[in-house]
Design a protein around this motif. Structure first.
Motif, PDB file in Angstrom:
ATOM      1  N   LEU A  68       0.827  -1.205   0.000  1.00 53.50           N
ATOM      2  CA  LEU A  68       0.000   0.000   0.000  1.00 53.50           C
ATOM      3  C   LEU A  68       0.862   1.257   0.000  1.00 53.50           C
ATOM      4  O   LEU A  68       0.655   2.160  -0.807  1.00 53.50           O
ATOM      5  CB  LEU A  68      -0.934  -0.009   1.219  1.00 53.50           C
ATOM      6  CG  LEU A  68      -1.684   1.276   1.536  1.00 53.50           C
ATOM      7  CD1 LEU A  68      -2.589   1.696   0.398  1.00 53.50           C
ATOM      8  CD2 LEU A  68      -2.493   1.099   2.812  1.00 53.50           C
ATOM      9  N   VAL A  69       1.850   1.306   0.888  1.00 48.03           N
ATOM     10  CA  VAL A  69       2.729   2.480   0.936  1.00 48.03           C
ATOM     11  C   VAL A  69       3.475   2.617  -0.391  1.00 48.03           C
ATOM     12  O   VAL A  69       3.600   3.713  -0.941  1.00 48.03           O
ATOM     13  CB  VAL A  69       3.701   2.412   2.135  1.00 48.03           C
ATOM     14  CG1 VAL A  69       4.736   3.530   2.069  1.00 48.03           C
ATOM     15  CG2 VAL A  69       2.931   2.484   3.458  1.00 48.03           C
ATOM     16  N   GLN A 133      -6.536  -4.035  -0.746  1.00 48.44           N
ATOM     17  CA  GLN A 133      -6.412  -5.402  -1.263  1.00 48.44           C
ATOM     18  C   GLN A 133      -7.402  -5.639  -2.403  1.00 48.44           C
ATOM     19  O   GLN A 133      -7.041  -6.259  -3.416  1.00 48.44           O
ATOM     20  CB  GLN A 133      -6.652  -6.433  -0.150  1.00 48.44           C
ATOM     21  CG  GLN A 133      -5.512  -6.564   0.820  1.00 48.44           C
ATOM     22  CD  GLN A 133      -5.841  -7.514   1.963  1.00 48.44           C
ATOM     23  OE1 GLN A 133      -6.969  -7.598   2.431  1.00 48.44           O
ATOM     24  NE2 GLN A 133      -4.822  -8.231   2.426  1.00 48.44           N
ATOM     25  N   LYS A 134      -8.623  -5.155  -2.255  1.00 54.42           N
ATOM     26  CA  LYS A 134      -9.617  -5.313  -3.320  1.00 54.42           C
ATOM     27  C   LYS A 134      -9.181  -4.549  -4.571  1.00 54.42           C
ATOM     28  O   LYS A 134      -9.268  -5.065  -5.684  1.00 54.42           O
ATOM     29  CB  LYS A 134     -10.991  -4.823  -2.857  1.00 54.42           C
ATOM     30  CG  LYS A 134     -11.636  -5.735  -1.844  1.00 54.42           C
ATOM     31  CD  LYS A 134     -12.964  -5.185  -1.368  1.00 54.42           C
ATOM     32  CE  LYS A 134     -13.569  -6.082  -0.313  1.00 54.42           C
ATOM     33  NZ  LYS A 134     -14.787  -5.513   0.271  1.00 54.42           N
ATOM     34  N   TRP A 135      -8.715  -3.317  -4.386  1.00 50.47           N
ATOM     35  CA  TRP A 135      -8.223  -2.521  -5.516  1.00 50.47           C
ATOM     36  C   TRP A 135      -7.061  -3.230  -6.192  1.00 50.47           C
ATOM     37  O   TRP A 135      -6.986  -3.309  -7.418  1.00 50.47           O
ATOM     38  CB  TRP A 135      -7.781  -1.136  -5.034  1.00 50.47           C
ATOM     39  CG  TRP A 135      -7.095  -0.344  -6.100  1.00 50.47           C
ATOM     40  CD1 TRP A 135      -7.685   0.441  -7.042  1.00 50.47           C
ATOM     41  CD2 TRP A 135      -5.687  -0.282  -6.360  1.00 50.47           C
ATOM     42  NE1 TRP A 135      -6.721   0.988  -7.869  1.00 50.47           N
ATOM     43  CE2 TRP A 135      -5.488   0.562  -7.459  1.00 50.47           C
ATOM     44  CE3 TRP A 135      -4.573  -0.859  -5.750  1.00 50.47           C
ATOM     45  CZ2 TRP A 135      -4.230   0.848  -7.969  1.00 50.47           C
ATOM     46  CZ3 TRP A 135      -3.311  -0.576  -6.258  1.00 50.47           C
ATOM     47  CH2 TRP A 135      -3.153   0.264  -7.359  1.00 50.47           C
ATOM     48  N   GLU A 136      -6.167  -3.752  -5.365  1.00 54.21           N
ATOM     49  CA  GLU A 136      -4.976  -4.433  -5.871  1.00 54.21           C
ATOM     50  C   GLU A 136      -5.365  -5.638  -6.730  1.00 54.21           C
ATOM     51  O   GLU A 136      -4.822  -5.836  -7.813  1.00 54.21           O
ATOM     52  CB  GLU A 136      -4.149  -4.873  -4.653  1.00 54.21           C
ATOM     53  CG  GLU A 136      -2.751  -5.277  -4.916  1.00 54.21           C
ATOM     54  CD  GLU A 136      -2.024  -5.583  -3.616  1.00 54.21           C
ATOM     55  OE1 GLU A 136      -0.832  -5.272  -3.561  1.00 54.21           O
ATOM     56  OE2 GLU A 136      -2.616  -6.141  -2.669  1.00 54.21           O
ATOM     57  N   LYS A 137      -6.311  -6.415  -6.251  1.00 53.65           N
ATOM     58  CA  LYS A 137      -6.745  -7.597  -7.005  1.00 53.65           C
ATOM     59  C   LYS A 137      -7.406  -7.202  -8.322  1.00 53.65           C
ATOM     60  O   LYS A 137      -7.115  -7.786  -9.355  1.00 53.65           O
ATOM     61  CB  LYS A 137      -7.696  -8.447  -6.169  1.00 53.65           C
ATOM     62  CG  LYS A 137      -6.988  -9.242  -5.113  1.00 53.65           C
ATOM     63  CD  LYS A 137      -7.955 -10.076  -4.305  1.00 53.65           C
ATOM     64  CE  LYS A 137      -7.200 -10.780  -3.198  1.00 53.65           C
ATOM     65  NZ  LYS A 137      -8.090 -11.451  -2.267  1.00 53.65           N
ATOM     66  N   ALA A 147      -3.400 -12.465  -9.826  1.00 51.99           N
ATOM     67  CA  ALA A 147      -3.416 -11.730  -8.556  1.00 51.99           C
ATOM     68  C   ALA A 147      -1.995 -11.335  -8.176  1.00 51.99           C
ATOM     69  O   ALA A 147      -1.035 -11.989  -8.585  1.00 51.99           O
ATOM     70  CB  ALA A 147      -4.035 -12.600  -7.464  1.00 51.99           C
ATOM     71  N   PRO A 148      -1.844 -10.261  -7.371  1.00 56.54           N
ATOM     72  CA  PRO A 148      -0.504  -9.807  -6.981  1.00 56.54           C
ATOM     73  C   PRO A 148       0.182 -10.763  -6.020  1.00 56.54           C
ATOM     74  O   PRO A 148      -0.478 -11.482  -5.279  1.00 56.54           O
ATOM     75  CB  PRO A 148      -0.781  -8.469  -6.296  1.00 56.54           C
ATOM     76  CG  PRO A 148      -2.179  -8.575  -5.806  1.00 56.54           C
ATOM     77  CD  PRO A 148      -2.895  -9.442  -6.806  1.00 56.54           C
ATOM     78  N   GLU A 149       1.504 -10.766  -6.065  1.00 56.14           N
ATOM     79  CA  GLU A 149       2.303 -11.557  -5.142  1.00 56.14           C
ATOM     80  C   GLU A 149       2.475 -10.788  -3.836  1.00 56.14           C
ATOM     81  O   GLU A 149       2.509  -9.569  -3.838  1.00 56.14           O
ATOM     82  CB  GLU A 149       3.690 -11.825  -5.749  1.00 56.14           C
ATOM     83  CG  GLU A 149       3.673 -12.772  -6.922  1.00 56.14           C
ATOM     84  CD  GLU A 149       3.284 -14.179  -6.520  1.00 56.14           C
ATOM     85  OE1 GLU A 149       3.753 -14.662  -5.474  1.00 56.14           O
ATOM     86  OE2 GLU A 149       2.486 -14.791  -7.251  1.00 56.14           O
TER      87      GLU A 149
END
Length: 166
Positions: A68-69, A133-137, A147-149
């Protein structure tokens, strides 16, 4: 007996943590220095991979905080208050620092204050972390189809880079 999050709250209110908040505020304007810090925190957490249960869940959420950072600093994710990022970065700096309320060189006990502070942050900003996490996915799936590692350190790189040249 107080919970881990309550102990973390006490640490967050301590004058020592204010030092880390000030450092995080200054560091946020130096993307390279933030990237180095994130890599070092990920390396420190990698050493704790043998832990299971709530400790592993906390470590996994801190890995989310690292991503996130990083996404905030890179400009790819800005749906969060800057003050939340500064608090998160301060937590990561505290975890990284060998000089905190309970020195990290003390076996097990030295990691407990770090764990307590991480637990407090995660409890306070859980909704923000889950939203990220939802945005990332959705972002990763849209771009790569996967999906991201999780954030992990690259052991082939030197453990410390010079700060101040960003």
């Amino acid at each position: 007996m107080s919970t881990l999050a309550e102990k973390g709250l006490r640490i967050a209110k301590n004058a020592v943590f204010n030092v880390f908040l000030r450092r995080a505020t200054k560091l946020l304007g130096k993307p390279f220095a933030v990237a180095v810090t994130l890599r070092e925190v990920a390396a420190k957490l990698d050493d704790q991979n043998s832990k299971k249960g709530p400790i592993q869940q906390t470590i996994d959420m801190v890995r989310t905080l690292i991503r996130l950072v990083g996404a905030f600093v890179s400009g790819s994710y800005r749906q969060i208050e800057t003050t939340t990022i500064i608090s998160g970065l301060a937590v990561l700096l505290y975890v990284l620092s060998p000089v905190d309320l309970v020195p990290d060189f003390l076996p097990v006990v030295g990691f407990l204050d770090d764990l307590a502070l991480m637990s407090w942050f995660i409890g306070k900003f859980r909704d923000e972390l889950i939203r990220f996490q939802k945005w990332e996915k959705t972002s990763a799936l849209a771009i790569t189809g996967t999906a991201p590692e999780p954030a992990r350190s690259d052991r082939s790189l030197p453990p410390v880079a010079e700060l101040g040249h960003s």
